[in-house]
Motif scaffolding. Structure first.
Motif, PDB file in Angstrom:
ATOM      1  N   LEU A 281     126.254 -44.340  71.609  1.00  0.00           N
ATOM      2  CA  LEU A 281     126.453 -44.869  72.961  1.00  0.00           C
ATOM      3  C   LEU A 281     125.993 -43.878  74.030  1.00  0.00           C
ATOM      4  O   LEU A 281     125.333 -44.265  75.007  1.00  0.00           O
ATOM      5  N   VAL A 282     126.328 -42.612  73.860  1.00  0.00           N
ATOM      6  CA  VAL A 282     125.978 -41.608  74.869  1.00  0.00           C
ATOM      7  C   VAL A 282     124.463 -41.412  74.934  1.00  0.00           C
ATOM      8  O   VAL A 282     123.884 -41.342  76.027  1.00  0.00           O
ATOM      9  N   PHE A 283     123.795 -41.323  73.789  1.00  0.00           N
ATOM     10  CA  PHE A 283     122.348 -41.163  73.820  1.00  0.00           C
ATOM     11  C   PHE A 283     121.661 -42.432  74.327  1.00  0.00           C
ATOM     12  O   PHE A 283     120.623 -42.347  74.983  1.00  0.00           O
ATOM     13  N   GLY A 284     122.248 -43.595  74.054  1.00  0.00           N
ATOM     14  CA  GLY A 284     121.715 -44.816  74.649  1.00  0.00           C
ATOM     15  C   GLY A 284     121.768 -44.754  76.164  1.00  0.00           C
ATOM     16  O   GLY A 284     120.811 -45.130  76.861  1.00  0.00           O
ATOM     17  N   LEU A 285     122.883 -44.256  76.701  1.00  0.00           N
ATOM     18  CA  LEU A 285     123.004 -44.068  78.154  1.00  0.00           C
ATOM     19  C   LEU A 285     121.982 -43.065  78.669  1.00  0.00           C
ATOM     20  O   LEU A 285     121.372 -43.262  79.729  1.00  0.00           O
ATOM     21  N   ALA A 286     121.794 -41.982  77.928  1.00  0.00           N
ATOM     22  CA  ALA A 286     120.843 -40.949  78.362  1.00  0.00           C
ATOM     23  C   ALA A 286     119.419 -41.494  78.397  1.00  0.00           C
ATOM     24  O   ALA A 286     118.684 -41.269  79.365  1.00  0.00           O
ATOM     25  N   TYR A 287     119.016 -42.205  77.353  1.00  0.00           N
ATOM     26  CA  TYR A 287     117.669 -42.795  77.347  1.00  0.00           C
ATOM     27  C   TYR A 287     117.510 -43.761  78.519  1.00  0.00           C
ATOM     28  O   TYR A 287     116.471 -43.785  79.192  1.00  0.00           O
ATOM     29  N   TRP A 288     118.530 -44.560  78.750  1.00  0.00           N
ATOM     30  CA  TRP A 288     118.530 -45.546  79.835  1.00  0.00           C
ATOM     31  C   TRP A 288     118.460 -44.863  81.201  1.00  0.00           C
ATOM     32  O   TRP A 288     117.775 -45.332  82.107  1.00  0.00           O
ATOM     33  N   GLU A 289     119.170 -43.742  81.341  1.00  0.00           N
ATOM     34  CA  GLU A 289     119.226 -43.041  82.627  1.00  0.00           C
ATOM     35  C   GLU A 289     117.923 -42.310  82.953  1.00  0.00           C
ATOM     36  O   GLU A 289     117.574 -42.168  84.126  1.00  0.00           O
ATOM     37  N   PHE A 290     117.194 -41.834  81.956  1.00  0.00           N
ATOM     38  CA  PHE A 290     116.044 -40.976  82.223  1.00  0.00           C
ATOM     39  C   PHE A 290     114.696 -41.672  82.108  1.00  0.00           C
ATOM     40  O   PHE A 290     113.713 -41.182  82.672  1.00  0.00           O
ATOM     41  N   ASP A 291     114.605 -42.757  81.382  1.00  0.00           N
ATOM     42  CA  ASP A 291     113.318 -43.427  81.218  1.00  0.00           C
ATOM     43  C   ASP A 291     112.755 -43.861  82.576  1.00  0.00           C
ATOM     44  O   ASP A 291     113.397 -44.599  83.315  1.00  0.00           O
ATOM     45  N   ARG A 292     111.598 -43.365  82.914  1.00  0.00           N
ATOM     46  CA  ARG A 292     110.909 -43.688  84.177  1.00  0.00           C
ATOM     47  C   ARG A 292     111.806 -43.517  85.401  1.00  0.00           C
ATOM     48  O   ARG A 292     111.735 -44.281  86.354  1.00  0.00           O
ATOM     49  N   GLY A 293     112.649 -42.496  85.367  1.00  0.00           N
ATOM     50  CA  GLY A 293     113.449 -42.172  86.542  1.00  0.00           C
ATOM     51  C   GLY A 293     114.766 -42.899  86.660  1.00  0.00           C
ATOM     52  O   GLY A 293     115.471 -42.736  87.658  1.00  0.00           O
ATOM     53  N   GLY A 294     115.132 -43.714  85.671  1.00  0.00           N
ATOM     54  CA  GLY A 294     116.412 -44.415  85.706  1.00  0.00           C
ATOM     55  C   GLY A 294     116.278 -45.877  86.110  1.00  0.00           C
ATOM     56  O   GLY A 294     115.213 -46.339  86.518  1.00  0.00           O
ATOM     57  N   PRO A 295     117.367 -46.636  85.989  1.00  0.00           N
ATOM     58  CA  PRO A 295     117.312 -48.088  86.230  1.00  0.00           C
ATOM     59  C   PRO A 295     116.883 -48.478  87.635  1.00  0.00           C
ATOM     60  O   PRO A 295     116.148 -49.458  87.806  1.00  0.00           O
ATOM     61  N   ALA A 296     117.336 -47.760  88.655  1.00  0.00           N
ATOM     62  CA  ALA A 296     116.947 -48.107  90.021  1.00  0.00           C
ATOM     63  C   ALA A 296     115.465 -47.842  90.251  1.00  0.00           C
ATOM     64  O   ALA A 296     114.762 -48.666  90.868  1.00  0.00           O
ATOM     65  N   ALA A 297     114.968 -46.715  89.761  1.00  0.00           N
ATOM     66  CA  ALA A 297     113.541 -46.398  89.897  1.00  0.00           C
ATOM     67  C   ALA A 297     112.689 -47.394  89.126  1.00  0.00           C
ATOM     68  O   ALA A 297     111.607 -47.791  89.589  1.00  0.00           O
ATOM     69  N   ARG A 298     113.168 -47.838  87.968  1.00  0.00           N
ATOM     70  CA  ARG A 298     112.425 -48.845  87.216  1.00  0.00           C
ATOM     71  C   ARG A 298     112.385 -50.165  87.962  1.00  0.00           C
ATOM     72  O   ARG A 298     111.377 -50.884  87.933  1.00  0.00           O
ATOM     73  N   ALA A 299     113.484 -50.519  88.636  1.00  0.00           N
ATOM     74  CA  ALA A 299     113.513 -51.766  89.408  1.00  0.00           C
ATOM     75  C   ALA A 299     112.472 -51.760  90.523  1.00  0.00           C
ATOM     76  O   ALA A 299     111.923 -52.808  90.879  1.00  0.00           O
ATOM     77  N   HIS A 300     112.185 -50.575  91.059  1.00  0.00           N
ATOM     78  CA  HIS A 300     111.192 -50.457  92.136  1.00  0.00           C
ATOM     79  C   HIS A 300     109.822 -50.026  91.609  1.00  0.00           C
ATOM     80  O   HIS A 300     108.917 -49.762  92.409  1.00  0.00           O
ATOM     81  N   ALA A 301     109.687 -49.946  90.289  1.00  0.00           N
ATOM     82  CA  ALA A 301     108.410 -49.591  89.650  1.00  0.00           C
ATOM     83  C   ALA A 301     107.840 -48.297  90.222  1.00  0.00           C
ATOM     84  O   ALA A 301     106.663 -48.214  90.570  1.00  0.00           O
ATOM     85  N   ARG A 302     108.686 -47.266  90.292  1.00  0.00           N
ATOM     86  CA  ARG A 302     108.269 -45.999  90.897  1.00  0.00           C
ATOM     87  C   ARG A 302     107.287 -45.226  90.015  1.00  0.00           C
ATOM     88  O   ARG A 302     106.437 -44.504  90.511  1.00  0.00           O
ATOM     89  N   LYS A 303     107.449 -45.350  88.689  1.00  0.00           N
ATOM     90  CA  LYS A 303     106.592 -44.579  87.785  1.00  0.00           C
ATOM     91  C   LYS A 303     105.745 -45.514  86.938  1.00  0.00           C
ATOM     92  O   LYS A 303     106.241 -46.494  86.381  1.00  0.00           O
ATOM     93  N   GLN A 304     104.481 -45.191  86.816  1.00  0.00           N
ATOM     94  CA  GLN A 304     103.546 -46.052  86.092  1.00  0.00           C
ATOM     95  C   GLN A 304     103.680 -45.928  84.589  1.00  0.00           C
ATOM     96  O   GLN A 304     103.606 -46.930  83.866  1.00  0.00           O
ATOM     97  N   TYR A 305     103.883 -44.711  84.101  1.00  0.00           N
ATOM     98  CA  TYR A 305     103.832 -44.483  82.664  1.00  0.00           C
ATOM     99  C   TYR A 305     105.248 -44.406  82.077  1.00  0.00           C
ATOM    100  O   TYR A 305     106.101 -43.675  82.584  1.00  0.00           O
ATOM    101  N   PRO A 306     105.492 -45.140  80.994  1.00  0.00           N
ATOM    102  CA  PRO A 306     106.833 -45.141  80.397  1.00  0.00           C
ATOM    103  C   PRO A 306     107.084 -43.899  79.552  1.00  0.00           C
ATOM    104  O   PRO A 306     106.168 -43.308  78.986  1.00  0.00           O
ATOM    105  N   ASP A 307     108.350 -43.519  79.466  1.00  0.00           N
ATOM    106  CA  ASP A 307     108.748 -42.440  78.563  1.00  0.00           C
ATOM    107  C   ASP A 307     108.999 -42.976  77.160  1.00  0.00           C
ATOM    108  O   ASP A 307     108.903 -42.239  76.186  1.00  0.00           O
ATOM    109  N   PHE A 308     109.339 -44.270  77.074  1.00  0.00           N
ATOM    110  CA  PHE A 308     109.518 -44.937  75.791  1.00  0.00           C
ATOM    111  C   PHE A 308     108.633 -46.174  75.760  1.00  0.00           C
ATOM    112  O   PHE A 308     108.652 -46.988  76.684  1.00  0.00           O
ATOM    113  N   LEU A 309     107.869 -46.311  74.695  1.00  0.00           N
ATOM    114  CA  LEU A 309     106.944 -47.433  74.563  1.00  0.00           C
ATOM    115  C   LEU A 309     107.567 -48.483  73.642  1.00  0.00           C
ATOM    116  O   LEU A 309     107.636 -48.306  72.423  1.00  0.00           O
TER     117      LEU A 309
END
Length: 230
Positions: free
Chosen positions: A131-159
């Motif tokens: 659960l904790v690592f799931g949260l960590a992956y979710w929090e850091f991938d492309r800057g976190g959920p809010a940054a992903r919602a605004h498409a701030r980063k082009q390249y994903p950390d997880f494919l």
């Protein structure tokens, strides 16, 4: 005509690569609640500080985040991001402490000789790790959920598979917490990536740490339980 053209272009871009409404908060919140409950009910030898320390701090931070953004995670305020990262850090320290106490107890023989209790505690700590690592992956991938919602980063950390084969996926698909939880579970169970590939160095390093923790926890707990049963 320009507006119609821009709309058509947006429709051709998959949801994960463009601005969206933001992810629902409740799946990640359920994971935090589960971690808090596990930490509360774990035997005291596996918990950090007083029994209410981690659950109380985690609950307080979670309620602040819910009050600030109760439904969808799309606000990019710095303080919200820091509070969210601090919550993840607190829970990460708690699970690291639990794993450390479990491993030391298994090595020096101070852990209970009750095989059932050992398996339950070890399984709870392993689940917390997932659960904790799931949260960590979710929090850091492309800057976190809010940054992903605004498409701030082009390249994903997880494919994810849906990114590799967009024709086989819903155009409105985008990674959300259950996808990162699945990534965490398969990495903890298989000790390696399965269908989700880490792209950035930090993602590879974090997955390597999780696999190592999972391998050590599972092997020692199972070996000790078998020894006790004999």
């Amino acid at each position: 005509m320009t507006g119609s053209g821009e709309q058509a272009n947006d429709d051709q871009v998959p949801a994960w690569a463009r601005k969206t409404a933001g992810e629902s908060r409740w799946a990640a919140t359920a994971a935090v609640v589960a971690i808090i409950l596990i930490q509360y009910y774990l035997p005291s030898q596996f918990t950090l500080g007083p029994r209410l320390l981690i659950p109380g701090l985690g609950l307080a931070l979670m309620l602040v985040l819910i009050a600030a953004s109760p439904f969808r995670i799309d606000r990019e305020e710095v303080w919200l991001r820091r509070a969210s990262l601090f919550l993840t850090a607190v829970l990460s320290v708690a699970v690291a402490w639990s794993v450390d106490r479990l491993v030391i107890g298994l090595v020096d023989g101070s852990v209970s000789n009750d095989a059932a209790g050992l398996l339950v505690s070890g399984g709870a700590i392993w689940l917390t790790n997932v659960l904790v690592f799931g949260l960590a992956y979710w929090e850091f991938d492309r800057g976190g959920p809010a940054a992903r919602a605004h498409a701030r980063k082009q390249y994903p950390d997880f494919l994810f598979v849906q990114m590799q084969s967009p024709a086989a996926a819903d155009p409105e698909w985008e990674p959300q917490f259950p996808d990162y939880l699945y990534l965490s579970f398969t990495n903890a169970a298989a000790f390696s990536p399965t269908d989700v590939m880490p792209m950035s160095r930090w993602a590879k390093f974090l997955m390597m740490i999780q696999s190592g923790i999972s391998l050590i926890t599972m092997s020692l707990v199972i070996a000790r339980a078998i020894n006790v049963l004999k």
